[in-house]
Design an enzyme around this catalytic site. Structure first.
Site, PDB file in Angstrom:
ATOM      1  N   ASP A 162      31.452 -21.319  15.664  1.00 50.75           N
ATOM      2  CA  ASP A 162      31.693 -20.108  16.455  1.00 50.75           C
ATOM      3  C   ASP A 162      32.420 -20.470  17.740  1.00 50.75           C
ATOM      4  OD1 ASP A 162      29.239 -19.839  18.839  1.00 50.75           O
ATOM      5  OD2 ASP A 162      28.921 -21.253  17.199  1.00 50.75           O
ATOM      6  N   SER A 163      33.355 -19.606  18.135  1.00 52.96           N
ATOM      7  CA  SER A 163      34.092 -19.734  19.400  1.00 52.96           C
ATOM      8  C   SER A 163      34.791 -21.096  19.470  1.00 52.96           C
ATOM      9  CB  SER A 163      33.141 -19.510  20.573  1.00 52.96           C
ATOM     10  OG  SER A 163      33.846 -19.292  21.763  1.00 52.96           O
ATOM     11  N   ALA A 164      34.394 -21.964  20.406  1.00 53.55           N
ATOM     12  CA  ALA A 164      34.993 -23.295  20.481  1.00 53.55           C
ATOM     13  C   ALA A 164      34.791 -24.056  19.178  1.00 53.55           C
ATOM     14  CB  ALA A 164      34.393 -24.076  21.640  1.00 53.55           C
ATOM     15  N   ILE A 189      33.898 -18.025  13.356  1.00 57.81           N
ATOM     16  CA  ILE A 189      33.238 -16.884  13.980  1.00 57.81           C
ATOM     17  C   ILE A 189      33.780 -16.709  15.393  1.00 57.81           C
ATOM     18  CG2 ILE A 189      31.008 -15.882  14.597  1.00 57.81           C
ATOM     19  CD1 ILE A 189      29.809 -17.979  12.539  1.00 57.81           C
TER      20      ILE A 189
END
Length: 320
Positions: A162-164, A189
């Site tokens: 997710d994200s990074a 994500i």
């Protein structure tokens, strides 16, 4: 009755009451001087926030912490295994946190629930964080962890994050094209993939709840130690010139997020190169909504779609 007059447009109408409750609870962890906090202060706040939303591990999921060999130093990982059966796949999970926050604890219950609901092994990677370790340290650890796990499993290995962590998963997928062991798929994500921050959702949602465009620029600066590198797919997956031979890809984005445009851009690049990719643009949700999967109906439904997607990737099925 809660005063809703301070909710900024357009989010006053885009977010439902459950999502606003999640946002309000999250924002309450940040002190008035949050903008002046250094990265260590931000880590303290983030860790407390993640702990408050931690749902605990489902019963029966066993956990083992150990390390894998890395290029520079050992890479710490946490392995989750289901109680019921021998896993038929492994999910290598790369956590979010802007490359400067998070670790094995911040996403513990998320990884445990993925393990419980899929029946797969999950391996969470505690990659080195910036600014103590600048790019490409995070990528190098993620790549080394994938290569080791993939060599030592006889079943499919799926990259997720997710994200990074979505950024890192995409970078590893790109870097391992053509190798003996490649991901069976990737699930990203609300990933940060490196779209132009001067246009698109970075402008329309520049001041979205939970993440702003300024936050993204700050994280990139800390990660790179100054100006961000250009043309480096290890830093910016969308900078790649060639997207052939990428694994089947599922991307989940939040509507009210500066990163909302990264997912569709990325999927378009993959499908144009002959790959399989689909972006689920989740309406009325904000960055970080995985933490709201037990309190927000929309987030719960999205998490259900992720679990279904992981099962499909492991089975080499594509029904999208």
């Amino acid at each position: 009755m809660k005063d809703t007059s301070l909710r900024p447009a357009p989010y006053d109408s885009l977010l439902d009451e459950e999502t606003w409750a999640f946002v309000d609870k999250s924002v309450a962890f940040y002190p008035e001087n949050a903008t002046s906090l250094d990265y260590q202060g931000q880590r303290d706040v983030y860790d407390a926030l993640c702990k408050a939303f931690d749902a605990g591990r489902p019963s029966g999921v066993s956990v083992r912490d150990h390390s894998l060999p890395g290029a520079v130093s050992p890479i710490f990982v946490r392995e989750y295994r289901p109680a019921s059966a021998t896993p038929q796949a492994t999910v290598l999970y790369l956590h979010g946190g802007g490359f400067i926050l998070g670790g094995l604890e911040s996403h513990d219950s998320i990884c445990a629930e993925i393990c419980d609901r899929t029946g797969y092994e999950v391996v969470a990677v505690d990659y080195r964080l910036a600014p103590e370790h600048l790019h490409p340290a995070q990528f190098e650890d993620s790549l080394a962890a994938f290569r080791f796990i993939a060599r030592n499993r006889r079943h499919p290995v799926i990259l997720a994050g997710d994200s990074a962590g979505g950024n890192l998963a995409a970078a590893v997928s790109w870097a391992t094209r053509g190798e003996a062991h490649v991901p069976a798929g990737q699930l990203l994500i609300y990933p940060a993939l490196g779209a132009d921050t001067s246009r698109g959702s970075f402008v329309t949602h520049m001041n979205a709840p939970m993440l702003t465009t300024a936050d993204m620029l700050y994280y990139d600066e800390l990660r790179s130690g100054g100006s961000s590198p250009t043309g480096d797919p290890r830093f910016t997956p969308l900078a790649a010139a060639d997207f052939t031979a990428m694994p089947p890809t599922l991307v989940f984005t939040a509507e009210c997020d500066p990163l909302a445009g990264d997912g569709p851009d990325y999927c378009n690049r993959l499908t144009a190169a002959g790959g399989k990719a689909i972006c689920f643009e989740e309406t009325g949700l904000v960055h970080g909504y995985l933490r709201a999967r037990h309190s927000v109906g929309r987030a719960r439904d999205s998490f259900d779609r992720m679990i279904t997607g992981l099962k499909a990737l492991a089975a080499s099925e594509w029904a999208y």
